[in-house]
Design a protein around this motif. Structure first.
Motif, short mmCIF file in Angstrom:
data_model
loop_
_atom_site.label_atom_id
_atom_site.label_comp_id
_atom_site.label_asym_id
_atom_site.label_seq_id
_atom_site.Cartn_x
_atom_site.Cartn_y
_atom_site.Cartn_z
N ARG A 81 0.84 -1.20 0.00
CA ARG A 81 0.00 0.00 0.00
C ARG A 81 0.88 1.25 0.00
O ARG A 81 1.88 1.30 0.71
CB ARG A 81 -0.91 0.00 1.22
N TRP A 93 -1.14 8.95 5.84
CA TRP A 93 -2.28 8.25 5.25
C TRP A 93 -1.79 7.28 4.17
O TRP A 93 -0.62 7.32 3.77
CB TRP A 93 -3.31 9.22 4.70
N ILE A 95 -3.11 4.59 0.68
CA ILE A 95 -4.11 4.25 -0.32
C ILE A 95 -4.31 2.74 -0.29
O ILE A 95 -3.37 1.97 -0.47
CB ILE A 95 -3.67 4.72 -1.72
N GLU A 96 -5.55 2.33 -0.04
CA GLU A 96 -5.89 0.91 0.07
C GLU A 96 -5.97 0.26 -1.32
O GLU A 96 -6.06 0.95 -2.35
CB GLU A 96 -7.22 0.75 0.80
N ASP A 98 -8.39 -0.99 -2.79
CA ASP A 98 -9.60 -0.60 -3.50
C ASP A 98 -9.62 0.89 -3.85
O ASP A 98 -10.62 1.40 -4.37
CB ASP A 98 -10.85 -0.96 -2.69
N GLY A 99 -8.50 1.60 -3.55
CA GLY A 99 -8.41 3.02 -3.87
C GLY A 99 -8.85 3.95 -2.76
O GLY A 99 -8.71 5.17 -2.88
N ALA A 100 -9.37 3.41 -1.66
CA ALA A 100 -9.80 4.26 -0.55
C ALA A 100 -8.61 4.85 0.18
O ALA A 100 -7.52 4.27 0.21
CB ALA A 100 -10.65 3.44 0.43
N PHE A 101 -8.81 6.03 0.77
CA PHE A 101 -7.77 6.70 1.56
C PHE A 101 -8.03 6.42 3.04
O PHE A 101 -9.15 6.57 3.53
CB PHE A 101 -7.79 8.21 1.33
N THR A 102 -6.98 6.03 3.77
CA THR A 102 -7.09 5.74 5.19
C THR A 102 -6.06 6.54 5.96
O THR A 102 -4.86 6.47 5.65
CB THR A 102 -6.87 4.24 5.47
#
Length: 297
Positions: A81, A93, A95-96, A98-102
């Protein structure tokens, strides 16, 4: 690219006539370079342009993330990631898949970070980063929240258990950082002090025995900023004129003199990790060296 051959042994690194190519341009403040070996692409940021770019050999440059909250340093974790020092976002932060930001870290002792600058991941999954305050004041890079809450500019670590620990508290303006190939030494440079310090990495991930490793010199444009190691333990750091290369004892071997002004950061890449990518304010360059760099997960 001119080469300043300072000491014997530099020819082993650079060879007689290394190639030098410009692979991209058109940025305002290039930074955060990292090679993605899983997808065979090079990533970097334009801090002022608020964008993360990708470059694929044979394809070219394209936008990966925009806006990026003025992202700065980037690396990959052991799960592949992309992990990002959120300069004006003031967080760490990622990027997962699936494109999500965490957001994985945002505070120390309930106080917001200044502006995370550069970032590395240790083999145990710990994330280390520098936290200078430039993202609160530099025009074109600031976010909506410019209130400073921490009195120090320091190096932090996020443990595999999710705890934020203060790792190096006594820096003036911490910027680049990297591990030696065996991860026994953490190198941290300081832009204001123009030096690199070395710290022994203890079994629990904390550091000790901080000492001066190298004092950068030179009158050309450029400062202590991005930093990496090769597989023999030589240290590469941006500085006046381009990229300075020191042996594991801190002795200057030579410099890669990069045209076009201020070199901001560097990253190893390509399948054999022998390509050195270099970001400047407005362009990205690449050369090929004789000793491979330390791979990024």
């Amino acid at each position: 690219m001119d080469i300043d051959r300072v000491a014997a042994g530099f020819d082993r690194i650079v060879g007689s006539d290394p190639p030098f190519d410009q692979i991209a341009d058109g940025t305002y403040f290039g930074e955060g370079p990292v090679w993605d070996h899983r997808k065979g692409r090079f990533l970097w940021v334009d801090i002022i342009g608020d964008t993360i770019y990708q470059w694929i050999p044979g394809v070219g440059k394209s936008v990966l993330v925009h806006p990026s909250s003025h992202a700065n340093g980037m690396t990959f974790d052991r799960q592949g990631r992309l992990v990002i020092a959120g300069w004006s976002k003031r967080t760490i932060w990622r990027i997962e898949p699936d494109g999500a930001f965490t957001t994985i870290s945002s505070h120390w002792q309930d106080k917001k970070f200044n502006s995370p600058n550069d970032i590395v991941v240790r083999s145990d999954g710990s994330v280390y980063w520098t936290d200078s305050a430039g993202g609160l004041v530099i025009p074109g890079m600031v976010g909506e929240d410019m209130q400073r809450h921490l009195d120090i500019q320091a190096v932090y670590r996020l443990t595999p258990q999710g705890k934020v620990e203060l790792t190096v508290p006594d820096t003036v303006y911490p910027n680049g950082l990297c591990f030696s190939p065996d991860e026994k030494i953490l190198y941290v440079n300081d832009t204001r002090m123009a030096h690199i310090r070395a710290f022994d990495v203890l079994p629990d991930g904390s550091v000790g025995n901080g000492r001066l490793f190298h004092q950068l010199t030179g009158s050309e444009a450029g400062v202590a900023d991005g930093m990496k190691c090769d597989q023999e333990g030589n240290v590469y750091c941006t500085g006046p004129g381009g990229v300075h290369v020191m042996d594991p004892r801190g002795k200057l071997l030579g410099r890669l003199l990069i045209p076009g002004g201020h070199t901001t950061n560097i990253a190893w890449g390509d399948d054999d990790w022998r390509s050195l990518y270099m970001t400047t304010y407005h362009a990205v360059f690449r050369t090929r060296l004789q000793i491979p760099g330390v791979p990024v997960w």
